[in-house]
Write a protein that holds these residues in place. Structure first.
Motif, PDB file in Angstrom:
ATOM      1  N   LYS A  87       0.890  -1.294   0.075  1.00  0.00           N
ATOM      2  CA  LYS A  87       0.090   0.115  -0.103  1.00  0.00           C
ATOM      3  C   LYS A  87       0.912   1.388   0.063  1.00  0.00           C
ATOM      4  CE  LYS A  87      -4.078  -1.999   0.421  1.00  0.00           C
ATOM      5  NZ  LYS A  87      -5.060  -1.819  -0.498  1.00  0.00           N
ATOM      6  N   ALA A  88       0.474   2.452  -0.566  1.00  0.00           N
ATOM      7  CA  ALA A  88       0.907   3.767  -0.513  1.00  0.00           C
ATOM      8  C   ALA A  88      -0.025   4.736   0.237  1.00  0.00           C
ATOM      9  CB  ALA A  88       1.368   4.019  -1.828  1.00  0.00           C
ATOM     10  N   TYR A 107       5.618   4.657   0.214  1.00  0.00           N
ATOM     11  CA  TYR A 107       5.255   3.076  -0.277  1.00  0.00           C
ATOM     12  C   TYR A 107       5.790   2.280   0.956  1.00  0.00           C
ATOM     13  CZ  TYR A 107       4.574   4.502  -5.144  1.00  0.00           C
ATOM     14  OH  TYR A 107       4.270   5.054  -6.304  1.00  0.00           O
ATOM     15  N   TYR A 175      -0.156  -0.893  -4.567  1.00  0.00           N
ATOM     16  CA  TYR A 175       0.979  -1.108  -5.520  1.00  0.00           C
ATOM     17  C   TYR A 175       1.405  -2.570  -5.702  1.00  0.00           C
ATOM     18  CZ  TYR A 175       4.737  -1.466  -2.255  1.00  0.00           C
ATOM     19  OH  TYR A 175       5.569  -2.067  -0.928  1.00  0.00           O
ATOM     20  N   ARG A 186       7.485  -1.056 -10.731  1.00  0.00           N
ATOM     21  CA  ARG A 186       6.576  -0.716  -9.596  1.00  0.00           C
ATOM     22  C   ARG A 186       5.236  -0.294  -9.975  1.00  0.00           C
ATOM     23  NH1 ARG A 186       8.898   0.321  -3.952  1.00  0.00           N
ATOM     24  NH2 ARG A 186       9.249  -1.963  -4.066  1.00  0.00           N
ATOM     25  N   CYS A 188       1.660   1.543  -9.461  1.00  0.00           N
ATOM     26  CA  CYS A 188       0.661   2.054  -7.862  1.00  0.00           C
ATOM     27  C   CYS A 188      -0.622   2.659  -8.674  1.00  0.00           C
ATOM     28  CB  CYS A 188       1.632   2.929  -7.251  1.00  0.00           C
ATOM     29  SG  CYS A 188       0.562   3.338  -5.856  1.00  0.00           S
ATOM     30  N   ARG A 189      -1.537   2.335  -7.967  1.00  0.00           N
ATOM     31  CA  ARG A 189      -2.926   2.735  -8.538  1.00  0.00           C
ATOM     32  C   ARG A 189      -2.919   4.371  -7.892  1.00  0.00           C
ATOM     33  NH1 ARG A 189      -7.162   4.497  -9.175  1.00  0.00           N
ATOM     34  NH2 ARG A 189      -9.250   3.359  -8.841  1.00  0.00           N
ATOM     35  N   SER A 190      -2.401   5.357  -8.578  1.00  0.00           N
ATOM     36  CA  SER A 190      -2.187   6.533  -8.022  1.00  0.00           C
ATOM     37  C   SER A 190      -2.106   7.587  -8.992  1.00  0.00           C
ATOM     38  CB  SER A 190      -1.424   6.616  -6.946  1.00  0.00           C
ATOM     39  OG  SER A 190       0.003   6.371  -7.618  1.00  0.00           O
ATOM     40  N   TYR A 198      -2.413   5.154 -12.968  1.00  0.00           N
ATOM     41  CA  TYR A 198      -1.364   4.511 -12.493  1.00  0.00           C
ATOM     42  C   TYR A 198      -0.118   5.272 -12.660  1.00  0.00           C
ATOM     43  CZ  TYR A 198      -4.835   0.890 -13.127  1.00  0.00           C
ATOM     44  OH  TYR A 198      -5.992   0.127 -13.296  1.00  0.00           O
TER      45      TYR A 198
END
Length: 368
Positions: A87-88, A107, A175, A186, A188-190, A198
């Motif tokens: 997770k982030a 992260y 992530y 890497r 990440c859904r951000s 992403y």
């Protein structure tokens, strides 16, 4: 927000951007692509399909050692105990007076490793602040040139990642570590646009392999490469803060609308006592949104007036491609009693532009 200079740092994909016809400018000490086909076109492509942003100028740092997560949690504002590995989290690094050294993404790799993505110009300051407070056995390393950062943003971003066989089904701010053509990535859904998206972090030296594949998939999905111009209009429509504008050493998280990113029940974090005192007293100013009622392009640094009385200052401003009106973020004095729906004026080079006070975001998206 940016200026043209010659003494700047260069990212790993500059030749690719030149081939795509990008215009460039300095931002955060780095030469970055501002636009390719035009900011409005890139903004619209991101909202309607997908945009590909190279934001490799963003900093990267690693905190490692026994109890690294516990240490970071005692330093940064948000509560890392709310998340875990994979997770982030959005968080802030503050000074002792409660001002913001930087806002960043943490992260959670493991209890003994936290990976950080700060803003480009503030990476050294964040690393220095953490290193000065780190306990024995915990190291804080600047990894600015170890990783590139590629943001794939928009409603068709899932299609792009699916085509490349990269993980796309994770929750917001989760992530996963994957690979593409032998390159570790890497994912990440951000993002910083308000759209489903992403952020991908491949190694700096292998960034071109991932960028080329993403660019081809983005084009097939009806999208475009997008520069810092569109990144700024997109984030302003969402009311997202930019350090140096809505947050700074002189603008606290409470003033800048980021009090939600503070773990108030934690026993320690940088600036805790000052922020607790400000919370108890109430911040002297708060971040609000302004939407122009008539014609007028709003910019940062303009006076906000209520019946000719100055009640605040704009911190960011742009013409919204989505709404087709001028919008701005502004710090408004709390004691002015300006509520949402109230009309104020903004002094734009001597011309009074009428604006409605609104609560950001200015547009509705489906980030989560």
């Amino acid at each position: 927000m940016w200026s043209t200079v010659t003494d700047v740092q260069h990212g790993p994909l500059e030749d690719r951007h030149r081939e795509l016809g990008a215009s460039f400018a300095e931002f955060g000490g780095w030469l970055m692509p501002v636009s390719y086909a035009g900011t409005v076109s890139e903004h619209t492509a991101t909202r309607s399909a997908v945009g590909l942003f190279d934001v490799s100028h963003l900093g990267k740092a690693v905190v490692r050692g026994p109890g690294a997560a516990e240490f970071v949690n005692s330093a940064l504002t948000n509560d890392l105990r709310r998340i875990g590995p994979g997770k982030a989290q959005y968080t802030l690094c503050c000074n002792e007076s409660g001002g913001v050294i930087d806002d960043l993404i943490a992260y959670y790799v493991g209890d003994d490793e936290i990976f950080l993505v700060p803003n480009a110009a503030n990476t050294a300051a964040v690393v220095a602040a953490l290193a000065a407070a780190a306990p024995s056995g915990v190291t804080v390393t600047d990894e600015h040139r170890s990783y590139a950062v590629l943001a794939v943003q928009g409603p068709r971003s899932v299609d792009v990642l699916d085509e490349l066989g990269l993980p796309a089904g994770m929750d917001y701010m989760a992530y996963a570590d994957a690979s593409f053509s032998g390159v570790p990535v890497r994912v990440c859904r951000s993002g910083y646009t308000g759209e489903h998206g992403y952020e991908l972090l491949p190694p700096w030296e292998s960034a071109a392999v991932v960028f080329d594949a993403l660019m081809a998939a983005v084009t097939r999905a009806g999208g475009q490469p997008a520069g810092l111009g569109a990144r700024d209009t997109l984030r302003t429509e969402m009311g997202y803060p930019l350090h140096g504008h809505e947050l700074s050493a002189d603008i606290s998280p409470l003033q800048g609308g980021c009090g939600w990113a503070i773990g108030w029940k934690k026993e320690a974090f940088f600036g805790r006592e000052a922020l607790l005192a400000e919370k108890a007293a109430g911040p002297s100013r708060r971040l609000r949104g302004l939407r122009a009622v008539g014609r007028g392009v709003l910019r940062a640094g303009l006076s906000v007036l209520d019946d000719d009385r100055k009640v605040g200052v704009t911190t960011s401003g742009t013409f919204s491609p989505t709404l087709q009106v001028g919008i701005a973020l502004a710090l408004i004095d709390t004691d002015a009693g300006i509520d949402d729906g109230r009309h104020v004026t903004v002094d734009v080079r001597g011309r009074a532009v009428e604006c409605e006070v609104v609560r950001p975001p200015f547009v509705d998206t489906k980030t989560r």
